[in-house]
Design an enzyme around this catalytic site. Structure first.
Site, PDB file in Angstrom:
ATOM      1  N   GLU A 120     -31.703 -19.698 -15.045  1.00 37.56           N
ATOM      2  CA  GLU A 120     -32.660 -20.219 -13.630  1.00 37.56           C
ATOM      3  C   GLU A 120     -33.580 -18.951 -13.608  1.00 37.56           C
ATOM      4  O   GLU A 120     -33.718 -18.535 -12.403  1.00 37.56           O
ATOM      5  CB  GLU A 120     -31.690 -20.257 -12.753  1.00 37.56           C
ATOM      6  CG  GLU A 120     -30.306 -21.380 -12.912  1.00 37.56           C
ATOM      7  CD  GLU A 120     -29.405 -21.343 -11.554  1.00 37.56           C
ATOM      8  OE1 GLU A 120     -29.611 -20.603 -10.828  1.00 37.56           O
ATOM      9  OE2 GLU A 120     -28.802 -22.391 -11.981  1.00 37.56           O
TER      10      GLU A 120
ATOM     11  N   GLU B 276     -23.700 -28.257 -17.645  1.00 37.26           N
ATOM     12  CA  GLU B 276     -22.907 -28.042 -16.183  1.00 37.26           C
ATOM     13  C   GLU B 276     -22.913 -29.665 -15.543  1.00 37.26           C
ATOM     14  O   GLU B 276     -23.136 -29.618 -14.259  1.00 37.26           O
ATOM     15  CB  GLU B 276     -23.711 -26.887 -15.330  1.00 37.26           C
ATOM     16  CG  GLU B 276     -23.884 -26.031 -16.011  1.00 37.26           C
ATOM     17  CD  GLU B 276     -24.237 -24.697 -14.932  1.00 37.26           C
ATOM     18  OE1 GLU B 276     -24.607 -24.761 -13.807  1.00 37.26           O
ATOM     19  OE2 GLU B 276     -25.000 -23.685 -15.456  1.00 37.26           O
TER      20      GLU B 276
HETATM   21  C1  XIL Z   1     -20.912 -21.535  -9.641  1.00 38.70           C
HETATM   22  C2  XIL Z   1     -19.450 -21.434  -9.868  1.00 38.70           C
HETATM   23  O1  XIL Z   1     -18.962 -22.803 -10.074  1.00 38.70           O
HETATM   24  C3  XIL Z   1     -18.943 -21.241  -8.459  1.00 38.70           C
HETATM   25  O2  XIL Z   1     -17.435 -20.817  -8.523  1.00 38.70           O
HETATM   26  C4  XIL Z   1     -19.552 -19.870  -8.026  1.00 38.70           C
HETATM   27  O3  XIL Z   1     -18.960 -19.326  -6.764  1.00 38.70           O
HETATM   28  C5  XIL Z   1     -21.089 -19.658  -7.939  1.00 38.70           C
HETATM   29  O4  XIL Z   1     -21.526 -20.447  -9.305  1.00 38.70           O
HETATM   30  N1  XIL Z   1     -25.433 -23.069 -11.782  1.00 38.70           N
HETATM   31  C6  XIL Z   1     -24.621 -22.234 -12.607  1.00 38.70           C
HETATM   32  C7  XIL Z   1     -23.349 -21.794 -12.447  1.00 38.70           C
HETATM   33  O5  XIL Z   1     -25.239 -21.825 -13.513  1.00 38.70           O
HETATM   34  O6  XIL Z   1     -23.009 -20.481 -12.823  1.00 38.70           O
HETATM   35  C8  XIL Z   1     -22.656 -21.837 -11.118  1.00 38.70           C
HETATM   36  O7  XIL Z   1     -21.306 -21.756 -10.982  1.00 38.70           O
HETATM   37  C9  XIL Z   1     -23.192 -23.351 -10.506  1.00 38.70           C
HETATM   38  C10 XIL Z   1     -24.527 -23.403 -10.816  1.00 38.70           C
END
Ligand code: XIL
Length: 398
Positions: free
Chosen positions: A186, A298
């Site tokens: 990101e 994701e």
């Molecule tokens: C999220 C987790 O799922 C949560 O448990 C945590 O509180 C915050 O992060 N993009 C990403 C992930 O790259 O690492 C994130 O994961 C969600 C958004």
């Protein structure tokens, strides 16, 4: 706004209905609406009439060489009912949080590898592999680091040294045991045009060289791992293609100046916005044409729900739009052989990050809050079963 949401949902539902009946959306649109045969629809959605039958997602995906994965929270490993799904359905695991810097080094020089070790061992025990996530991100950094940096304790060079140490320590511990690593996460702006964000915490505090350096160090630390740049909206998910262009430009520079193997497309969708599956497929093809591998990293599809405990969609059309958007993402991935894995960000609404991060939303996963497979699960089964008859075999992942 409400109108826009409704029309997008309606389009999704029309498409979903077309898939169910084998017709086209255009045909469905001109036909006089018939009374839906609810029992037939329900049985199709429940999976019994679908070509996937009772086969697991991982066994079906394996037929085309695709790995299908999920982010795992600690309870997905330690609770029997969760673990049965994690190990039975998926063969690549991403620690949802357990490899992030704030978790592995809560105090400077004091490490806690418990969660990360558990996940790596769990993968090995269940014939699965690991996506490491993530080494360099502006979020979930340890408080000691952000406080020290805010207090001006480190020069840019010293902060880069700390990152180098972090990458070597973590990647070194798991050298040879991680299939894909998200090295940087990101860094691109949400603007059009997009580019590396000059206000990103790392860019501000460590300087613009940080991304290239992170990839150079990562390749040295574990030459066996596939190195990924990971982001959201980098395959047209937001309806523009601005971030795709910025991501491709960044990857090109990393191919010249460091080492990069692939692009991670997060794939967080929301039924209230439109998006183009064709655009996603084209973008995956473009990354592949650059010599890159691609991973959907994701995936989830959220929608508005009654409450965060039950997560029943407030708009009944969302129950069709949600699996439909999941399917379209999977199909975009299946179409391109360089797309080597497809990971969902948690498999059950019970512990999904969505209700905690997007007010009023939920229902984002393949399984509901009671661990029952939803329509999206059955849709994945049938799509993967059908893929065995025509989707291209994946290129070999190292
Ligand atoms: C999220 C987790 O799922 C949560 O448990 C945590 O509180 C915050 O992060 N993009 C990403 C992930 O790259 O690492 C994130 O994961 C969600 C958004």
């Amino acid at each position: 706004m409400t109108m826009r949401r409704r029309s997008v949902l309606a389009a999704g539902a029309a498409g979903a209905a077309a898939v169910l009946t084998g017709g086209t959306s255009a045909a469905a649109a001109t036909r006089t609406p018939a009374t839906p045969d609810r029992r037939r629809l329900a049985s199709a959605v429940a999976g019994s009439a679908w070509p996937g039958g009772s086969a697991s997602l991982r066994s079906l995906a394996d037929k085309v060489g695709l790995r299908i994965g999920s982010a795992l929270y600690p309870e997905d490993i330690s609770t029997a009912s969760h673990s049965a799904i994690a190990s039975g359905q998926f063969d690549v695991y991403t620690p949802a949080n357990e490899m992030k810097w704030e978790v592995v080094e809560p105090e400077q020089g004091t490490f806690d590898w418990t969660g990360a070790d558990n996940l790596v061992n769990y993968a090995k025990a269940h014939g699965a592999v690991v996506r490491g996530h993530c080494l360099c991100w502006h979020s979930q950094l340890p408080a000691w680091l952000t406080t020290d940096v805010a207090n001006g304790k480190y020069t840019q060079a010293q902060l880069l040294d700390l990152l180098e140490q972090h990458i070597f320590t973590e990647m070194g511990r798991y050298r040879g045991k991680i299939w894909q690593w998200d090295v940087c996460n990101e860094f691109l702006t949400d603007t059009s045009p997009s580019g590396v964000d000059p206000n990103n915490w790392w860019i501000v505090n460590a300087g613009p060289e940080v991304i290239t350096k992170a990839f150079q160090w990562a390749h040295e630390a574990d030459p066996f791992a596939l190195l990924f740049y990971n982001d959201y909206n980098n395959a047209g998910e937001d309806g523009t293609n601005a971030k795709f262009r910025a991501c491709a430009a960044l990857a090109e520079s990393l191919q010249k100046n460091a080492h990069i193997d692939g692009i991670g497309i997060q794939g967080h969708l929301d039924t209230q916005y439109g998006w183009s599956p064709e655009q996603m497929r084209e973008d995956i093809e473009s990354y592949a044409a650059m010599g890159l591998k691609v991973a959907v990293t994701e995936a989830d599809v959220r929608t508005f729900v009654n409450n965060s405990a039950d997560q029943v969609p407030t708009d009944s059309l969302a129950q069709f739009a949600q699996p439909f958007e999941y399917q379209e993402m999977l199909k975009a991935a299946l179409a391109v052989p360089e797309c080597i894995s497809f990971t969902v960000w948690g498999f059950t609404d019970e512990n999904s990050w969505v209700p905690g991060s997007f007010k009023g939303e939920g229902y984002a996963c393949l399984y509901d809050v009671n661990l029952r497979p939803k329509a999206a699960y059955s849709a994945f089964q049938s799509d993967l079963a059908l893929a065995a008859f025509g989707a291209p075999q994946r290129v070999a992942g190292r």
